[in-house]
Write an enzyme that holds these catalytic residues in place. Structure first.
Site, PDB file in Angstrom:
ATOM      1  N   ASN A 142       0.863  -1.177   0.000  1.00 42.30           N
ATOM      2  CA  ASN A 142       0.000   0.000   0.000  1.00 42.30           C
ATOM      3  C   ASN A 142       0.906   1.235   0.000  1.00 42.30           C
ATOM      4  N   HIS A 143       0.653   2.248   0.825  1.00 39.14           N
ATOM      5  CA  HIS A 143       1.404   3.501   0.680  1.00 39.14           C
ATOM      6  C   HIS A 143       2.894   3.333   0.958  1.00 39.14           C
ATOM      7  N   ALA A 144       3.233   2.639   2.046  1.00 35.86           N
ATOM      8  CA  ALA A 144       4.656   2.468   2.383  1.00 35.86           C
ATOM      9  C   ALA A 144       5.336   1.574   1.349  1.00 35.86           C
ATOM     10  N   ASP A 204       1.179  -8.874  -1.838  1.00 40.01           N
ATOM     11  CA  ASP A 204       0.141  -8.184  -1.060  1.00 40.01           C
ATOM     12  C   ASP A 204      -1.096  -9.074  -1.006  1.00 40.01           C
ATOM     13  N   CYS A 250      -7.997   8.662   2.908  1.00 35.94           N
ATOM     14  CA  CYS A 250      -8.418  10.043   3.173  1.00 35.94           C
ATOM     15  C   CYS A 250      -9.585  10.444   2.279  1.00 35.94           C
ATOM     16  N   LYS A 298     -11.320   0.683   6.761  1.00 34.07           N
ATOM     17  CA  LYS A 298      -9.892   0.773   6.493  1.00 34.07           C
ATOM     18  C   LYS A 298      -9.628   0.635   4.990  1.00 34.07           C
ATOM     19  N   ASP A 340     -17.523   8.850  21.943  1.00 35.12           N
ATOM     20  CA  ASP A 340     -16.097   8.682  22.248  1.00 35.12           C
ATOM     21  C   ASP A 340     -15.944   8.436  23.742  1.00 35.12           C
ATOM     22  N   GLY A 377      -9.022   3.821  16.214  1.00 34.02           N
ATOM     23  CA  GLY A 377      -7.577   3.785  16.068  1.00 34.02           C
ATOM     24  C   GLY A 377      -7.078   2.529  15.371  1.00 34.02           C
ATOM     25  N   LEU A 437       0.303   7.400   9.928  1.00 30.69           N
ATOM     26  CA  LEU A 437      -0.119   8.377   8.922  1.00 30.69           C
ATOM     27  C   LEU A 437       0.458   7.986   7.565  1.00 30.69           C
ATOM     28  N   PHE A 466       5.007  39.651   3.663  1.00 29.37           N
ATOM     29  CA  PHE A 466       3.696  40.280   3.817  1.00 29.37           C
ATOM     30  C   PHE A 466       3.147  40.702   2.459  1.00 29.37           C
TER      31      PHE A 466
HETATM   32  C1  LIG Z   1     -10.468   6.315   6.430  1.00 32.64           C
HETATM   33  C2  LIG Z   1      -9.002   6.649   6.541  1.00 32.64           C
HETATM   34  C3  LIG Z   1      -8.568   7.942   6.305  1.00 32.64           C
HETATM   35  C4  LIG Z   1      -7.206   8.260   6.413  1.00 32.64           C
HETATM   36  N1  LIG Z   1      -6.805   9.548   6.157  1.00 32.64           N
HETATM   37  C5  LIG Z   1      -5.497   9.867   6.230  1.00 32.64           C
HETATM   38  C6  LIG Z   1      -5.056  11.186   5.900  1.00 32.64           C
HETATM   39  O1  LIG Z   1      -5.846  12.047   5.520  1.00 32.64           O
HETATM   40  N2  LIG Z   1      -3.736  11.464   6.031  1.00 32.64           N
HETATM   41  C7  LIG Z   1      -2.835  10.532   6.426  1.00 32.64           C
HETATM   42  O2  LIG Z   1      -1.631  10.829   6.507  1.00 32.64           O
HETATM   43  N3  LIG Z   1      -3.228   9.270   6.755  1.00 32.64           N
HETATM   44  C8  LIG Z   1      -4.532   8.929   6.648  1.00 32.64           C
HETATM   45  N4  LIG Z   1      -4.946   7.664   6.963  1.00 32.64           N
HETATM   46  C9  LIG Z   1      -3.950   6.698   7.477  1.00 32.64           C
HETATM   47  C10 LIG Z   1      -3.232   6.030   6.328  1.00 32.64           C
HETATM   48  O3  LIG Z   1      -4.166   5.449   5.450  1.00 32.64           O
HETATM   49  C11 LIG Z   1      -2.279   4.955   6.860  1.00 32.64           C
HETATM   50  O4  LIG Z   1      -1.355   5.568   7.716  1.00 32.64           O
HETATM   51  C12 LIG Z   1      -1.577   4.312   5.685  1.00 32.64           C
HETATM   52  O5  LIG Z   1      -2.488   3.522   4.972  1.00 32.64           O
HETATM   53  C13 LIG Z   1      -0.394   3.434   6.113  1.00 32.64           C
HETATM   54  O6  LIG Z   1       0.147   2.864   4.964  1.00 32.64           O
HETATM   55  P1  LIG Z   1       0.928   1.485   5.030  1.00 32.64           P
HETATM   56  O7  LIG Z   1       1.301   1.152   3.605  1.00 32.64           O
HETATM   57  O8  LIG Z   1       2.002   1.541   6.038  1.00 32.64           O
HETATM   58  O9  LIG Z   1      -0.110   0.429   5.605  1.00 32.64           O
HETATM   59  P2  LIG Z   1      -1.508  -0.100   5.088  1.00 32.64           P
HETATM   60  O10 LIG Z   1      -2.231   0.951   4.355  1.00 32.64           O
HETATM   61  O11 LIG Z   1      -2.162  -0.721   6.263  1.00 32.64           O
HETATM   62  O12 LIG Z   1      -1.129  -1.232   4.022  1.00 32.64           O
HETATM   63  C14 LIG Z   1      -0.562  -2.450   4.392  1.00 32.64           C
HETATM   64  C15 LIG Z   1      -0.549  -3.363   3.193  1.00 32.64           C
HETATM   65  O13 LIG Z   1       0.035  -4.591   3.578  1.00 32.64           O
HETATM   66  C16 LIG Z   1      -0.739  -5.675   3.080  1.00 32.64           C
HETATM   67  N5  LIG Z   1      -0.510  -6.817   3.971  1.00 32.64           N
HETATM   68  C17 LIG Z   1      -0.685  -6.873   5.322  1.00 32.64           C
HETATM   69  N6  LIG Z   1      -0.318  -8.073   5.796  1.00 32.64           N
HETATM   70  C18 LIG Z   1       0.101  -8.812   4.742  1.00 32.64           C
HETATM   71  C19 LIG Z   1       0.584 -10.129   4.600  1.00 32.64           C
HETATM   72  N7  LIG Z   1       0.729 -10.939   5.632  1.00 32.64           N
HETATM   73  N8  LIG Z   1       0.898 -10.575   3.345  1.00 32.64           N
HETATM   74  C20 LIG Z   1       0.747  -9.746   2.262  1.00 32.64           C
HETATM   75  N9  LIG Z   1       0.287  -8.478   2.350  1.00 32.64           N
HETATM   76  C21 LIG Z   1      -0.021  -8.012   3.570  1.00 32.64           C
HETATM   77  C22 LIG Z   1      -2.174  -5.140   3.088  1.00 32.64           C
HETATM   78  O14 LIG Z   1      -3.005  -5.828   2.162  1.00 32.64           O
HETATM   79  C23 LIG Z   1      -1.953  -3.685   2.676  1.00 32.64           C
HETATM   80  O15 LIG Z   1      -2.003  -3.503   1.276  1.00 32.64           O
HETATM   81  C24 LIG Z   1      -6.280   7.285   6.815  1.00 32.64           C
HETATM   82  C25 LIG Z   1      -6.720   5.970   7.039  1.00 32.64           C
HETATM   83  C26 LIG Z   1      -8.059   5.651   6.884  1.00 32.64           C
HETATM   84  C27 LIG Z   1      -8.512   4.234   7.078  1.00 32.64           C
HETATM   85  N1  LIG Z   2      -6.646  13.721   8.355  1.00 31.61           N
HETATM   86  C1  LIG Z   2      -5.775  12.776   8.687  1.00 31.61           C
HETATM   87  O1  LIG Z   2      -4.563  12.998   8.752  1.00 31.61           O
HETATM   88  C2  LIG Z   2      -6.280  11.426   9.016  1.00 31.61           C
HETATM   89  C3  LIG Z   2      -5.459  10.539   9.652  1.00 31.61           C
HETATM   90  N2  LIG Z   2      -5.914   9.309   9.980  1.00 31.61           N
HETATM   91  C4  LIG Z   2      -5.031   8.442  10.768  1.00 31.61           C
HETATM   92  O2  LIG Z   2      -5.489   7.101  10.754  1.00 31.61           O
HETATM   93  C5  LIG Z   2      -5.306   6.518  12.055  1.00 31.61           C
HETATM   94  C6  LIG Z   2      -6.599   5.921  12.553  1.00 31.61           C
HETATM   95  O3  LIG Z   2      -7.585   6.950  12.712  1.00 31.61           O
HETATM   96  P1  LIG Z   2      -8.685   6.832  13.849  1.00 31.61           P
HETATM   97  O4  LIG Z   2      -9.200   5.443  13.878  1.00 31.61           O
HETATM   98  O5  LIG Z   2      -9.646   7.949  13.683  1.00 31.61           O
HETATM   99  O6  LIG Z   2      -7.827   6.997  15.171  1.00 31.61           O
HETATM  100  P2  LIG Z   2      -7.567   8.271  16.124  1.00 31.61           P
HETATM  101  O7  LIG Z   2      -6.421   7.889  16.969  1.00 31.61           O
HETATM  102  O8  LIG Z   2      -7.504   9.536  15.351  1.00 31.61           O
HETATM  103  O9  LIG Z   2      -8.879   8.374  17.022  1.00 31.61           O
HETATM  104  C7  LIG Z   2      -9.369   7.320  17.798  1.00 31.61           C
HETATM  105  C8  LIG Z   2     -10.471   7.857  18.692  1.00 31.61           C
HETATM  106  O10 LIG Z   2     -11.132   6.749  19.293  1.00 31.61           O
HETATM  107  C9  LIG Z   2     -11.347   7.027  20.664  1.00 31.61           C
HETATM  108  N3  LIG Z   2     -11.459   5.747  21.360  1.00 31.61           N
HETATM  109  C10 LIG Z   2     -10.476   4.881  21.681  1.00 31.61           C
HETATM  110  N4  LIG Z   2     -10.988   3.777  22.262  1.00 31.61           N
HETATM  111  C11 LIG Z   2     -12.335   3.944  22.293  1.00 31.61           C
HETATM  112  C12 LIG Z   2     -13.409   3.146  22.744  1.00 31.61           C
HETATM  113  N5  LIG Z   2     -13.227   1.954  23.262  1.00 31.61           N
HETATM  114  N6  LIG Z   2     -14.670   3.653  22.622  1.00 31.61           N
HETATM  115  C13 LIG Z   2     -14.895   4.872  22.066  1.00 31.61           C
HETATM  116  N7  LIG Z   2     -13.902   5.658  21.621  1.00 31.61           N
HETATM  117  C14 LIG Z   2     -12.638   5.205  21.717  1.00 31.61           C
HETATM  118  C15 LIG Z   2     -10.176   7.887  21.076  1.00 31.61           C
HETATM  119  O11 LIG Z   2     -10.472   8.665  22.212  1.00 31.61           O
HETATM  120  C16 LIG Z   2      -9.976   8.737  19.816  1.00 31.61           C
HETATM  121  O12 LIG Z   2     -10.746   9.924  19.857  1.00 31.61           O
HETATM  122  C17 LIG Z   2      -4.778   7.607  12.969  1.00 31.61           C
HETATM  123  O13 LIG Z   2      -3.385   7.467  13.096  1.00 31.61           O
HETATM  124  C18 LIG Z   2      -5.102   8.884  12.211  1.00 31.61           C
HETATM  125  O14 LIG Z   2      -4.178   9.918  12.477  1.00 31.61           O
HETATM  126  C19 LIG Z   2      -7.187   8.915   9.717  1.00 31.61           C
HETATM  127  C20 LIG Z   2      -8.048   9.746   9.076  1.00 31.61           C
HETATM  128  C21 LIG Z   2      -7.655  11.083   8.643  1.00 31.61           C
END
Ligand SMILES: Cc1cc2nc3c(=O)[nH]c(=O)nc-3n(C[C@H](O)[C@H](O)[C@H](O)COP(=O)(O)OP(=O)(O)OC[C@H]3O[C@@H](n4cnc5c(N)ncnc54)[C@H](O)[C@@H]3O)c2cc1C
Ligand SMILES: NC(=O)C1=CN([C@@H]2O[C@H](COP(=O)(O)OP(=O)(O)OC[C@H]3O[C@@H](n4cnc5c(N)ncnc54)[C@H](O)[C@@H]3O)[C@@H](O)[C@H]2O)C=CC1
Length: 460
Positions: free
Chosen positions: A10-12, A34, A44, A144, A192, A256, A311, A440
């Site tokens: 995925n992203h990484a 994958d 996002c 997710k 929350d 989270g 992130l 400015f």
């Molecule tokens: C709804 C939502 C909104 C978000 N918004 C933002 C945002 O606005 N800004 C931001 O910075 N971050 C955002 N995030 C967080 C961001 O999506 C994650 O930090 C990011 O996806 C991490 O990338 P990654 O590649 O490390 O992991 P992941 O996206 O979790 O990808 C992991 C990959 O590994 C694969 N994999 C796992 N285990 C195995 C295995 N055993 N064998 C083969 N493949 C495997 C999976 O299929 C997947 O493709 C958001 C996340 C969500 C869910």
């Molecule tokens: N705009 C952006 O940069 C975005 C970033 N992300 C990233 O993706 C990751 C996951 O995002 P989130 O799931 O929103 O995590 P988050 O860490 O942002 O928020 C989790 C929330 O769940 C609450 N919580 C924890 N346990 C709970 C429980 N048992 N019952 C009710 N509430 C509970 C916490 O108090 C917190 O407010 C984070 O690292 C986030 O930064 C996700 C969406 C947008």
């Protein structure tokens, strides 16, 4: 020629694979596995897609099996890596989810990401062995993957009776999805466990701006409540907390992420939350094994220590660092560390933050102080599109070094936070910031702009 196996694309993983191939050309054979059927889904965009602010999901992908193969990698999709033999340097894979396969490696890069946390809530379970986070109770949704958003959208389209949606977790995903559901005309409740929203990113006066924003749009907030059970006859009907019961038709869990590190199998050193512990070169405790993105730790400049911050921005950058270290002949590149810079835009309220909030700075043992300022973005004579901006800077009273910043406005103030991100990374003091050259032009800002004024106003 050495062989690099990347698990997760995925992203990484995508950033890493592309960087290895672009920088070191044909020096390495790169093999990617994958378990998913798609890669590079921008989570996002999920809320924008669900809330119909974009026309479809097509633009939410920026890479594919084909694009990685064009760059020179061999890519296997739908192929989970099931185990790793670290002594023999082999990964054991289920190709196409069916055929057992063993692939040797010289270097192994884990980019296995994270999975949504499943809190101990009665009735909330994932179907065993399911890799797409499908819940046993219908209309209980984890969010997710691309497939998760598609499922939510399909259900909402097929069942107009889904009118009441509860979102558990008022973090970034929860707040973004609350807006999306409200835009669809749903009755939305956000629950929350703590008594505010976005608590991980903002101090209370900023969280309160978002709280009011949500309430002004008719979203019900149930903060400071612990969800105990989700009930229904086959599908979601009720959400029960320690204080209230909500009749609902759909529940979305967003409390989270947890790092996905099962393949470490007790052999790789882990951080306190289970993430692969890596150094600034992205190396794990096993030689030739690297970890990047959500499955790994980061070096957090604001706390001056290892941390976990999930992130996409960190995923991409850690992918680049690992590529440069694993792909070259002994090249050494170290990560500059991160500040956890982040942003959110809900309706027209934009909030950005970086580094530590005051509350977190105190928790990490700093003798922390703050300086705050509120002003218009542009001079008063600019009568249109000129909104108030609120800024708060957190710094250490002893060293004077900036530890964090938060900015909120209806203006697009997003670029301002990058200055603070770099300031934290480079350990800039509050006094130095006060004298920093900031341009400015009335179309953009004021001569005595809020960044300078906040820094000049530091009292302690
Ligand atoms: C709804 C939502 C909104 C978000 N918004 C933002 C945002 O606005 N800004 C931001 O910075 N971050 C955002 N995030 C967080 C961001 O999506 C994650 O930090 C990011 O996806 C991490 O990338 P990654 O590649 O490390 O992991 P992941 O996206 O979790 O990808 C992991 C990959 O590994 C694969 N994999 C796992 N285990 C195995 C295995 N055993 N064998 C083969 N493949 C495997 C999976 O299929 C997947 O493709 C958001 C996340 C969500 C869910
Ligand atoms: N705009 C952006 O940069 C975005 C970033 N992300 C990233 O993706 C990751 C996951 O995002 P989130 O799931 O929103 O995590 P988050 O860490 O942002 O928020 C989790 C929330 O769940 C609450 N919580 C924890 N346990 C709970 C429980 N048992 N019952 C009710 N509430 C509970 C916490 O108090 C917190 O407010 C984070 O690292 C986030 O930064 C996700 C969406 C947008």
């Amino acid at each position: 020629m050495s062989k690099i196996v990347v698990v997760g694309a995925n992203h990484a993983g995508t950033a890493c694979v592309n960087k290895i191939l672009a920088t070191y050309g044909d020096k390495n054979e790169v093999v990617v596995f994958d378990q998913n059927s798609n890669i590079s889904f921008l989570g996002c965009g999920m809320a924008l897609w669900i809330g119909k602010q974009i026309s479809g999901p097509e633009g939410l992908f920026y890479a594919s099996k084909e694009s990685l193969e064009e760059a020179g990698a061999k890519v296997y999709m739908n192929s989970p890596v099931e185990s790793v033999d670290y002594d023999k340097k082999e990964v054991h894979v289920l190709l196409d989810g069916k055929t057992k396969h063993v692939e040797g490696y010289d270097k192994l890069i884990f980019a296995t990401g994270s999975t949504p946390i499943l809190p101990p809530i009665k009735g909330a379970e994932i179907v065993p062995g399911n890799r797409e986070f499908k819940a046993t109770l219908e209309n209980l949704q984890f969010v997710k993957l691309y497939q998760n958003s598609e499922e939510v959208i399909n259900k909402l389209n097929a069942n107009p009776d889904i009118k009441r949606v509860a979102v558990v977790g008022a973090g970034y995903i929860g707040v973004e999805l609350a807006e999306a559901f409200e835009r669809l005309g749903k009755e939305v409740t956000v629950v929350d466990i703590v008594d505010t929203c976005l608590a991980g990113y903002y101090d209370p006066e900023f969280s309160n701006l978002m709280k009011k924003n949500l309430e002004d749009h008719g979203i019900k907030l149930a903060f400071g409540q612990k969800v105990e059970a989700i009930e229904g006859d086959g599908k979601v009907e009720r959400l029960i907390t320690d204080k209230e019961t909500f009749d609902v038709d759909m529940v979305v869990l967003a409390v989270g992420f947890r790092p996905n590190t099962a393949l470490g199998d007790g052999k790789i050193e882990l951080f306190r939350n289970g993430a692969f512990l890596v150094n600034k070169k992205q190396e794990t405790s096993i030689k030739d094994v690297y970890a990047i993105g959500d499955c790994a730790t980061v070096y957090d400049n604001a706390v001056g220590d290892t941390n976990y911050i999930a992130l996409a921005s960190n995923a991409v950058r850690t992918g680049l660092v690992a590529a440069l270290n694993a792909g070259g002949d002994g090249d050494v590149v170290e990560s500059a560390g991160v500040q956890g810079s982040n942003g959110i835009c809900i309706y027209d309220l934009k909030m950005v933050s970086t580094g530590l909030t005051l509350e977190k700075a105190k928790r990490f043992g700093y003798n922390a102080a703050v300086t705050e300022y509120t002003d218009l973005q542009k001079p008063e004579f600019i009568e249109h599109d000129n909104h108030e901006v609120k800024i708060k800077i957190v710094y250490d009273k002893d060293s004077r070094v900036i530890l964090g910043a938060q900015i909120a406005s209806k203006e697009d103030i997003s670029m301002g936070i990058h200055l603070f991100s770099l300031a934290i990374q480079e350990k800039v003091t509050i006094e130095k910031l006060a004298l920093t050259d900031i341009f400015f032009l009335p179309h953009f800002n004021k001569p005595y702009n809020y960044i300078t004024m906040a820094a000049l106003s530091a009292k302690e």
